[in-house]
Design an enzyme around this catalytic site. Structure first.
Site, PDB file in Angstrom:
ATOM      1  N   GLY A   1      -7.014   2.204   3.853  1.00 19.60           N
ATOM      2  CA  GLY A   1      -5.863   2.581   3.021  1.00 19.60           C
ATOM      3  C   GLY A   1      -4.737   1.642   3.421  1.00 19.60           C
TER       4      GLY A   1
ATOM      5  N   ASP B   1      -8.732  -1.533   1.498  1.00 20.76           N
ATOM      6  CA  ASP B   1      -8.324  -0.656   0.394  1.00 20.76           C
ATOM      7  C   ASP B   1      -9.337  -0.828  -0.726  1.00 20.76           C
ATOM      8  OD1 ASP B   1      -6.581   0.735  -1.673  1.00 20.76           O
ATOM      9  OD2 ASP B   1      -5.156   0.659  -0.009  1.00 20.76           O
TER      10      ASP B   1
ATOM     11  N   SER C   1      -4.434  11.005   6.710  1.00 23.12           N
ATOM     12  CA  SER C   1      -4.399  11.535   5.334  1.00 23.12           C
ATOM     13  C   SER C   1      -4.136  13.041   5.343  1.00 23.12           C
ATOM     14  CB  SER C   1      -5.739  11.269   4.641  1.00 23.12           C
ATOM     15  OG  SER C   1      -6.158   9.945   4.858  1.00 23.12           O
TER      16      SER C   1
ATOM     17  N   ARG D   1      10.418  13.277  15.309  1.00 25.36           N
ATOM     18  CA  ARG D   1      11.547  13.779  14.506  1.00 25.36           C
ATOM     19  C   ARG D   1      12.375  14.770  15.328  1.00 25.36           C
ATOM     20  NH1 ARG D   1       7.887  14.277   9.090  1.00 25.36           N
ATOM     21  NH2 ARG D   1       8.486  12.268   8.185  1.00 25.36           N
TER      22      ARG D   1
ATOM     23  N   HIS E   1       0.817  20.777  11.009  1.00 26.49           N
ATOM     24  CA  HIS E   1       1.813  19.769  10.660  1.00 26.49           C
ATOM     25  C   HIS E   1       2.976  20.400   9.901  1.00 26.49           C
ATOM     26  CE1 HIS E   1       3.424  15.976   9.798  1.00 26.49           C
ATOM     27  NE2 HIS E   1       2.774  15.679   8.702  1.00 26.49           N
TER      28      HIS E   1
HETATM   29  N1  APR Z   1     -10.752   4.043   0.073  1.00 26.14           N
HETATM   30  C1  APR Z   1      -9.780   3.282   0.609  1.00 26.14           C
HETATM   31  N2  APR Z   1      -8.499   3.400   0.262  1.00 26.14           N
HETATM   32  C2  APR Z   1      -8.177   4.299  -0.665  1.00 26.14           C
HETATM   33  C3  APR Z   1      -9.134   5.135  -1.274  1.00 26.14           C
HETATM   34  C4  APR Z   1     -10.480   4.980  -0.862  1.00 26.14           C
HETATM   35  N3  APR Z   1     -11.451   5.716  -1.373  1.00 26.14           N
HETATM   36  N4  APR Z   1      -8.504   5.941  -2.152  1.00 26.14           N
HETATM   37  C5  APR Z   1      -7.196   5.622  -2.109  1.00 26.14           C
HETATM   38  N5  APR Z   1      -6.994   4.638  -1.214  1.00 26.14           N
HETATM   39  C6  APR Z   1      -5.763   3.940  -0.874  1.00 26.14           C
HETATM   40  C7  APR Z   1      -4.841   3.742  -2.066  1.00 26.14           C
HETATM   41  O1  APR Z   1      -5.295   2.679  -2.889  1.00 26.14           O
HETATM   42  C8  APR Z   1      -3.506   3.461  -1.381  1.00 26.14           C
HETATM   43  O2  APR Z   1      -3.290   2.070  -1.196  1.00 26.14           O
HETATM   44  O3  APR Z   1      -4.977   4.709   0.036  1.00 26.14           O
HETATM   45  C9  APR Z   1      -3.652   4.140  -0.014  1.00 26.14           C
HETATM   46  C10 APR Z   1      -2.649   5.262   0.192  1.00 26.14           C
HETATM   47  O4  APR Z   1      -1.401   4.677   0.258  1.00 26.14           O
HETATM   48  P1  APR Z   1      -0.061   5.321  -0.359  1.00 26.14           P
HETATM   49  O5  APR Z   1      -0.365   5.867  -1.719  1.00 26.14           O
HETATM   50  O6  APR Z   1       1.021   4.332  -0.190  1.00 26.14           O
HETATM   51  O7  APR Z   1       0.160   6.605   0.563  1.00 26.14           O
HETATM   52  P2  APR Z   1       0.817   6.640   2.023  1.00 26.14           P
HETATM   53  O8  APR Z   1       2.246   6.972   1.914  1.00 26.14           O
HETATM   54  O9  APR Z   1       0.405   5.442   2.786  1.00 26.14           O
HETATM   55  O10 APR Z   1       0.089   7.943   2.612  1.00 26.14           O
HETATM   56  C11 APR Z   1      -1.315   7.930   2.885  1.00 26.14           C
HETATM   57  O11 APR Z   1      -1.180   9.678   4.513  1.00 26.14           O
HETATM   58  O12 APR Z   1       0.559  11.075   5.215  1.00 26.14           O
HETATM   59  C12 APR Z   1      -0.560  10.939   4.375  1.00 26.14           C
HETATM   60  O13 APR Z   1       0.029  12.363   2.507  1.00 26.14           O
HETATM   61  C13 APR Z   1      -0.184  11.033   2.907  1.00 26.14           C
HETATM   62  O14 APR Z   1      -2.479  11.374   2.271  1.00 26.14           O
HETATM   63  C14 APR Z   1      -1.420  10.430   2.282  1.00 26.14           C
HETATM   64  C15 APR Z   1      -1.773   9.309   3.283  1.00 26.14           C
END
Ligand code: APR
Length: 327
Positions: free
Chosen positions: A11, A35, A127, A159, A183
């Protein structure tokens, strides 16, 4: 021959990208950012772009870390640490259960690949909903519980310490404190065990002021969302990288992490193999969660902890209902 640690971040979004940056800047190891392709813009390769941009900070920041971006799981082969940030953030109109369904599917798929390509890795799940997603990663990888953990407490504690430091007008470095349980809203505050270099905060702040800091830490995620329209990434990444550093440098840091518990703090007493991941103080080192530190809570603390545990169990129950293979 000694090798640099290999740290894969699954991700490459806001948190993943910032984790990669902090890992590289701290020279914790080589970083692989993974990603999925953008269906609407197949010509783009976001993880490779972020990795390239980040790698070019090396001469300015003086780090030696290879940073690569990929869509292919083969590239995470033999990682020492895998950080899972893949998933959707909760969107308006999305229920908690919708989010669980989508993110369980994502974390399941990621974990299957981690098991295949990085079978000896230590996994840190970021996540959300965290306490359920770390359970999914544990079940799906089949890794020993010591090698699977979730990041939540490190952020919540950061925090909490920040708000206390502001209130006291002292360096945040000099605040010692701990929060347990789930959390955010579900965290268990332990003001009795919070101090400024050993001086109990109850000697320095009124109960109301301490409580205000606790409440602000609990709602810290929501406060950022209200301001930015999207969830936080700097502090969540700092909390995650604190855990990565403890592991790759074998520091034996004591960090509140979502770790697998049975008897600990009354999570699932005597229920072998049927425990849950709950935020507890963990000794993090080269072996992952090397030890959970337990202590006797007072009645109020245990009451908060029991509530928190029951919320974690509710979340996992939803996962088990939707994905019976995890029951
Ligand atoms: N495999 C790999 N990456 C994936 C997949 C997958 N199957 N599905 C989604 N992603 C990627 C998305 O393409 C995106 O780039 O996960 C990334 C998530 O990034 P953001 O949307 O920017 O979210 P972010 O703020 O980084 O948070 C990620 O952490 O705190 C938690 O609630 C939040 O679940 C979320 C995670």
């Amino acid at each position: 021959m000694l090798k640099r640690a290999k740290i894969s971040v699954i991700g490459a979004g806001n948190i993943g990208g910032e984790c990669a940056r902090q890992i590289a800047f701290k020279e914790l190891g080589d970083v692989v950012l993974l990603d999925i392709p953008n269906k609407d813009k197949p010509e783009l390769h976001m993880p490779r772009g972020k990795a390239l941009d980040l790698a070019c900070c090396g001469p300015v920041e003086n780090f030696d870390a290879r940073v690569t971006g990929t869509f292919e799981y083969e590239d995470i082969k033999d990682s020492d640490v895998v950080v899972i940030t893949a998933g959707l953030p909760r969107r308006p109109g999305m229920s908690r259960d919708d989010l669980i369904q989508v993110n369980t599917g994502i974390v399941k798929n990621v974990s299957m690949n981690v098991k295949k390509y990085a079978p000896n890795s230590i996994v840190i799940v970021v996540s959300n909903p965290l306490d359920a997603m770390v359970y999914v990663a544990w079940k799906e990888t089949g890794f020993p519980a010591s090698r699977v953990m979730g990041q939540a407490g490190a952020l919540d504690v950061a925090r909490y310490k920040t708000f206390l430091a502001w209130e006291l007008g002292v360096s945040a470095e000099d605040i010692q404190g701990l929060l347990l349980g789930g959390h955010g809203d579900d965290m268990v505050p332990l003001p009795r065990r919070t101090s400024v270099n050993g001086i109990p905060i109850s000697d320095l702040l009124s109960a109301d002021k301490i409580n205000a800091c606790v409440e602000r830490a609990k709602a810290g995620g929501g406060e950022v969302v209200k301001l930015m329209g999207t969830s936080a990434w700097y502090a969540p990444s700092a909390g995650t990288v604190e855990m990565v550093e403890a592991i790759v440098r074998d520091k034996k840091r004591v960090i509140a992490s979502a770790a697998y518990c049975e008897d600990e703090f009354g999570v699932a007493p005597g229920q072998k193999g049927k425990g849950y991941f709950v935020g507890v103080p963990c000794v993090l080192g080269a072996g992952g969660v090397e030890r959970i530190i337990t202590f006797k809570m007072d009645e109020t603390e245990q009451k908060f902890m029991n509530e928190s545990i029951s919320h974690v169990k509710d979340l996992v129950a939803v996962v088990k209902k939707m994905f019976p293979e995890y029951a």
